[in-house]
Design an enzyme around this catalytic site. Structure first.
Site, PDB file in Angstrom:
ATOM      1  N   LEU A  16       0.824  -1.216   0.000  1.00 16.79           N
ATOM      2  CA  LEU A  16       0.000   0.000   0.000  1.00 16.79           C
ATOM      3  C   LEU A  16       0.855   1.262   0.000  1.00 16.79           C
ATOM      4  O   LEU A  16       0.437   2.311  -0.484  1.00 16.79           O
ATOM      5  CB  LEU A  16      -0.924   0.022   1.229  1.00 16.79           C
ATOM      6  CG  LEU A  16      -1.994  -1.068   1.285  1.00 16.79           C
ATOM      7  CD1 LEU A  16      -2.776  -0.967   2.593  1.00 16.79           C
ATOM      8  CD2 LEU A  16      -2.945  -0.968   0.094  1.00 16.79           C
ATOM      9  N   GLY A  19       8.025   3.861   3.063  1.00 20.37           N
ATOM     10  CA  GLY A  19       8.655   5.037   3.624  1.00 20.37           C
ATOM     11  C   GLY A  19      10.014   4.689   4.193  1.00 20.37           C
ATOM     12  O   GLY A  19      10.531   3.575   4.004  1.00 20.37           O
ATOM     13  N   GLY A  20      10.587   5.645   4.903  1.00 19.56           N
ATOM     14  CA  GLY A  20      11.923   5.451   5.445  1.00 19.56           C
ATOM     15  C   GLY A  20      12.003   4.403   6.529  1.00 19.56           C
ATOM     16  O   GLY A  20      13.088   3.863   6.799  1.00 19.56           O
ATOM     17  N   GLY A  22       9.938   1.580   6.648  1.00 19.30           N
ATOM     18  CA  GLY A  22       9.438   0.279   6.245  1.00 19.30           C
ATOM     19  C   GLY A  22       8.305   0.421   5.245  1.00 19.30           C
ATOM     20  O   GLY A  22       8.147   1.469   4.594  1.00 19.30           O
ATOM     21  N   ASP A 139       0.727  14.102  12.773  1.00 16.99           N
ATOM     22  CA  ASP A 139       0.779  14.093  11.307  1.00 16.99           C
ATOM     23  C   ASP A 139      -0.624  14.108  10.698  1.00 16.99           C
ATOM     24  O   ASP A 139      -0.939  13.324   9.790  1.00 16.99           O
ATOM     25  CB  ASP A 139       1.550  12.861  10.820  1.00 16.99           C
ATOM     26  CG  ASP A 139       2.078  13.036   9.390  1.00 16.99           C
ATOM     27  OD1 ASP A 139       2.117  14.187   8.909  1.00 16.99           O
ATOM     28  OD2 ASP A 139       2.458  12.027   8.772  1.00 16.99           O
TER      29      ASP A 139
END
Length: 418
Positions: A16, A19-20, A22, A139
């Site tokens: 899906l 990122g940094g 995983g 976030d």
């Protein structure tokens, strides 16, 4: 990776996102073959150091318990499982069947004011629950808000707490390694904030997030939906740092004031809690019509170059004051001294009136009554040894067979006592 079985239970269907830290997978729980798919989030430790992994494991377990508690809210994905495999950590959560708000905005769709208020109520109810559980999301942005297909409500995903632990662990490892090499820990530091540019307030970027940081990000998301523009396109005031978005949105004065307070640059001037914002949203319906009327789109025209909206004709009233740029007024020296002059003149007039009335005796009865009352209220200091009280009654005079003394006799007695 497709088809891989994790923890002998979760079979990967597809990736899906990545990122940094995983990857995120859509997976199928083989222990519940008839059940819906789930989301498996992978977190790769930034170091394979044994000490690092030990601390990371403990912090990851703590965060998993927090996410399990948060998953009890209807607008947060339900927590299913957490596990470690090959020194990598995994979280398993409910898959939300819906569409991200980021994709909706990318298609050019926008909020009107009623839609924006309904969206805010969903997000703020989640944030209120999250904050009361001692967690800051860190976030909030369109990509982390999924509108469920089943009921149209918005679900908040991708909490930044686990990411922050990764940063903290990386920082600790770096400092520990530096100290082991004999270096000073003050010579190096790693300061990384969780968040997304444009949605993250300055205090969070400096490593001091608060509940109001999530409120700021929510306000930015709503304003983006109202204006159809990215946050960096609005511009800001060079003196105050306040975002200048108001001329691009069709919002009532009351709702504009709420959004302005949500995204204040100074954290002290921002809403402190999600419940405060919800309370003000409830009060919108009680405001006068001039505060809740949404301006007509025809009252704003785009200029030929698309530089921004301009007004068709001068307007008056509270709404116009919110739509027009603030005019800076030059204050003269007299304008600054005028309030003091008014106070001085008023004081002189009142003083003259009081003195005049007192001079003609109109206040004498009131002054005597006040003095008498004060004498009655004074403290009892006992008998003064310097005073001698002599009492002569009519009975005393009859016993002495003496007549009532005259004024001359009393004067003579007083002279003797002196």
């Amino acid at each position: 990776m497709q088809g891989t079985l994790l923890n002998q239970r979760y079979r990967i269907i597809k990736i899906l996102g990545a990122g940094g830290f995983g990857q995120t997978y859509l997976a199928h729980d083989v222990q519940h073959p008839e059940g819906p798919p789930c989301v498996v989030k992978q977190f790769k430790p930034v170091s394979k150091d044994a000490t690092f992994l030990q601390v990371a494991r403990r912090l990851f377990d703590t965060e998993a318990k927090i996410l399990e508690r948060l998953g009890q809210h209807e607008l947060i994905p339900t927590f299913i499982d957490s596990f470690e495999e090959r020194e990598e950590f995994y979280l398993v959560q409910e898959f939300v069947d819906g569409r991200s708000l980021g994709d909706t905005f990318s298609d050019g769709l926008q909020f009107d004011e009623p839609q924006a208020i309904a969206f805010l109520r969903d997000v703020l109810s989640v944030l209120d629950f999250v904050h009361r559980n001692g967690v800051i999301h860190r976030d909030v942005k369109p990509e982390n808000l999924i509108q469920r297909h089943s009921d149209g409500r918005y679900v908040l995903i991708d909490f930044g707490a686990v990411k922050e632990r990764q940063y903290q662990l990386a920082n600790q490892t770096q400092m520990t390694n530096l100290a082991a090499r004999g270096g000073s820990q003050q010579q190096s530091s790693l300061t990384v904030g969780i968040g997304t540019e444009g949605y993250t307030p300055h205090e969070q970027l400096s490593g001091r997030p608060r509940h109001s940081s999530d409120i700021y990000a929510s306000g930015i998301t709503v304003i983006q939906g109202l204006t159809g523009m990215q946050p960096f396109e609005w511009g800001d005031d060079p003196d105050t740092g306040e975002l200048q978005w108001q001329s691009y949105a069709l919002t009532s004065v009351g709702f504009t004031l709420i959004l302005e307070t949500m995204v204040r640059f100074n954290v002290k001037h921002r809403y402190r809690s999600a419940s405060d914002v919800l309370s003000d949203l409830d009060k919108l319906a009680t405001l006068p019509e001039e505060y809740t009327t949404i301006p007509d789109a025809s009252s704003r025209l785009l200029d030929s170059e698309g530089a921004g909206p301009v007004q068709q004709q001068p307007e008056t009233g509270l709404l116009a004051s919110k739509m027009k740029p603030a005019q800076v007024k030059k204050s003269s020296r007299w304008a600054k001294l005028k309030p003091l002059a008014v106070i001085g003149v008023a004081t002189a007039i009142m003083g003259s009136l009081v003195l005049g009335v007192r001079q003609i005796g109109w206040l004498q009865s009131l002054e005597l009554a006040a003095y008498d009352r004060l004498v009655q209220l004074r403290s009892n200091f006992g008998i003064d040894s310097r005073l001698l009280v002599v009492e002569i009654t009519e009975r005393d005079l009859q016993a002495l067979q003496r007549p009532t003394p005259s004024d001359a006799d009393l004067t003579q007695v007083l002279q003797i006592l002196e």
